[in-house]
Design a protein around this motif. Structure first.
Motif, mmCIF file in Angstrom:
data_model
loop_
_atom_site.group_PDB
_atom_site.id
_atom_site.type_symbol
_atom_site.label_atom_id
_atom_site.label_comp_id
_atom_site.label_asym_id
_atom_site.label_seq_id
_atom_site.Cartn_x
_atom_site.Cartn_y
_atom_site.Cartn_z
ATOM 1 N N ILE A 107 74.087 20.763 -20.972
ATOM 2 C CA ILE A 107 73.058 19.945 -21.358
ATOM 3 C C ILE A 107 71.768 20.623 -20.813
ATOM 4 N N ASP A 108 71.537 21.005 -19.760
ATOM 5 C CA ASP A 108 70.258 21.927 -19.251
ATOM 6 C C ASP A 108 70.031 23.229 -19.963
ATOM 7 N N MET A 127 66.930 24.097 -22.593
ATOM 8 C CA MET A 127 65.949 25.107 -22.507
ATOM 9 C C MET A 127 66.161 26.095 -23.933
ATOM 10 N N ILE A 128 67.309 26.109 -24.228
ATOM 11 C CA ILE A 128 67.384 27.192 -25.581
ATOM 12 C C ILE A 128 66.561 26.280 -26.869
ATOM 13 N N LEU A 129 66.712 24.809 -26.804
ATOM 14 C CA LEU A 129 66.190 24.350 -27.770
ATOM 15 C C LEU A 129 64.457 24.257 -27.706
ATOM 16 N N ASN A 130 63.850 24.329 -26.801
ATOM 17 C CA ASN A 130 62.715 24.370 -26.447
ATOM 18 C C ASN A 130 62.379 25.830 -26.681
ATOM 19 N N ILE A 131 62.824 26.673 -26.563
ATOM 20 C CA ILE A 131 62.589 28.214 -26.895
ATOM 21 C C ILE A 131 62.654 28.319 -28.425
ATOM 22 N N LEU A 158 62.321 26.125 -14.767
ATOM 23 C CA LEU A 158 63.429 25.881 -15.593
ATOM 24 C C LEU A 158 64.502 25.035 -15.001
ATOM 25 N N SER A 159 64.830 24.067 -15.616
ATOM 26 C CA SER A 159 65.892 22.958 -15.176
ATOM 27 C C SER A 159 67.073 23.883 -14.679
#
Length: 319
Positions: free
Chosen positions: A299-300, A304-308, A124-125
């Motif tokens: 942004i990071d 991450m949340i967008l991908n989830i 995770l970034s």
């Protein structure tokens, strides 16, 4: 459960209040996918409320536990403090820290708790970024104390990993004799620290369980997640070791600083993030440095949340 509605909570903690868990850009993406995105209004978040309105978000002053939001996936940095309001709610949290009382309350109220690190098992970034920042803070702080008395304000001026590497390479091109230790190099945070140190071509030691009693011998120690909780007392016992050299501990995970109350009556804060425990040891809790880089952190986290939200259905529950 259909997570077509999302509610973004504000953080209850001052050192997280400027972080945006979803950026306006990613809110626009979600609304284009058909999600309804409710944003709790905030005066401290790095992106103003108007930008969320322009991106299709729905501003609200109603709290997450309002009946209006009962069918939303509720997103926050940490589990909510209003545990008495839980009833069949679903929460997604960035931080995976939760007390036994919290976990029990979620279970007893038929509520669901998801942690980003569990849902996304890849690198995770966000956690890697924390490792980069921890590395810069640890090295810069030791350099400041021992060489130039430089403040750490400059650390927050970088926008990319490349810019940070350039800064650190300039500072530490002659770093030869100083020693670096990493506790729990297996965690996501640890991978971020190791990645940065590898890029800087700096040598370091993995502090396995058998080496914890040597922690006082290192100039910089990165505590990335105490994988040996039974050794916390042993780690704390080294603080006043008579042979300690002047050193810096970067508590990336917060596992050590939460046990310092009996040794140090002060707490680190976003305004005074360094605890000078004794003449030869400074401890920095990484949590208190979010205000130095709210935009890149936001942004990071948002990515991450967008991908989830867009790719994982159904979510795998932690509770």
């Amino acid at each position: 459960m259909d997570f077509s509605k999302i509610y973004v909570r504000n953080s209850e903690y001052p050192n997280k209040s400027s972080i945006a868990l979803l950026t306006p850009k990613d809110v626009r993406t979600l609304t284009q996918y058909g999600f309804a995105v409710f944003i709790e209004m905030s005066e401290t978040r790095i992106f103003p409320d108007d930008e969320y309105l322009d991106s299709g978000g729905i501003l609200t002053i109603e709290p997450w536990y309002s009946q209006l939001h009962h069918d939303c996936l509720i997103i926050g940095w940490s589990p909510p403090v209003e545990l008495d309001k839980l009833y069949q709610h679903s929460h997604l949290c960035v931080s995976n820290r939760a007390t036994e009382e919290c976990l029990s309350k979620f279970e007893n109220t038929q509520s669901s708790l998801y942690f980003c690190e569990t849902v996304l098992q890849s690198d995770l970034s966000l956690y890697t970024l924390a490792g980069y920042v921890a590395t810069s803070l640890g090295l810069s702080h030791l350099y400041a104390r021992l060489v130039e008395q430089r403040t750490l304000g400059e650390v927050g001026q970088w926008k990319t990993k490349e810019a940070l590497l350039k800064l650190l390479t300039y500072y530490f091109h002659d770093w030869k004799t100083n020693t670096i230790g990493i506790l729990d190099n297996h965690s996501q945070y640890g991978k971020g620290v190791m990645s940065m140190l590898n890029d800087l071509k700096m040598e370091y030691t993995h502090l396995e369980k058998s080496k914890i009693d040597t922690i006082h011998q290192f100039d910089v120690v990165f505590i990335c997640n105490n994988e040996y909780p039974e050794c916390t007392k042993e780690i704390l016992d080294t603080i006043y070791h008579k042979e300690r050299k002047h050193s810096v501990w970067i508590d990336v995970s917060g596992e050590i600083t939460k046990h310092l109350h009996s040794l140090c009556p002060r707490h680190s804060t976003i305004y005074k993030p360094v605890l000078e425990i004794c003449d030869t040891l400074d401890i920095i809790a990484l949590d208190n440095y979010n205000l130095l880089f709210p935009e890149i952190t936001s942004i990071d986290v948002s990515t991450m949340i967008l991908n989830i939200v867009t790719s994982i259905t159904p979510l795998q529950k932690d509770v």
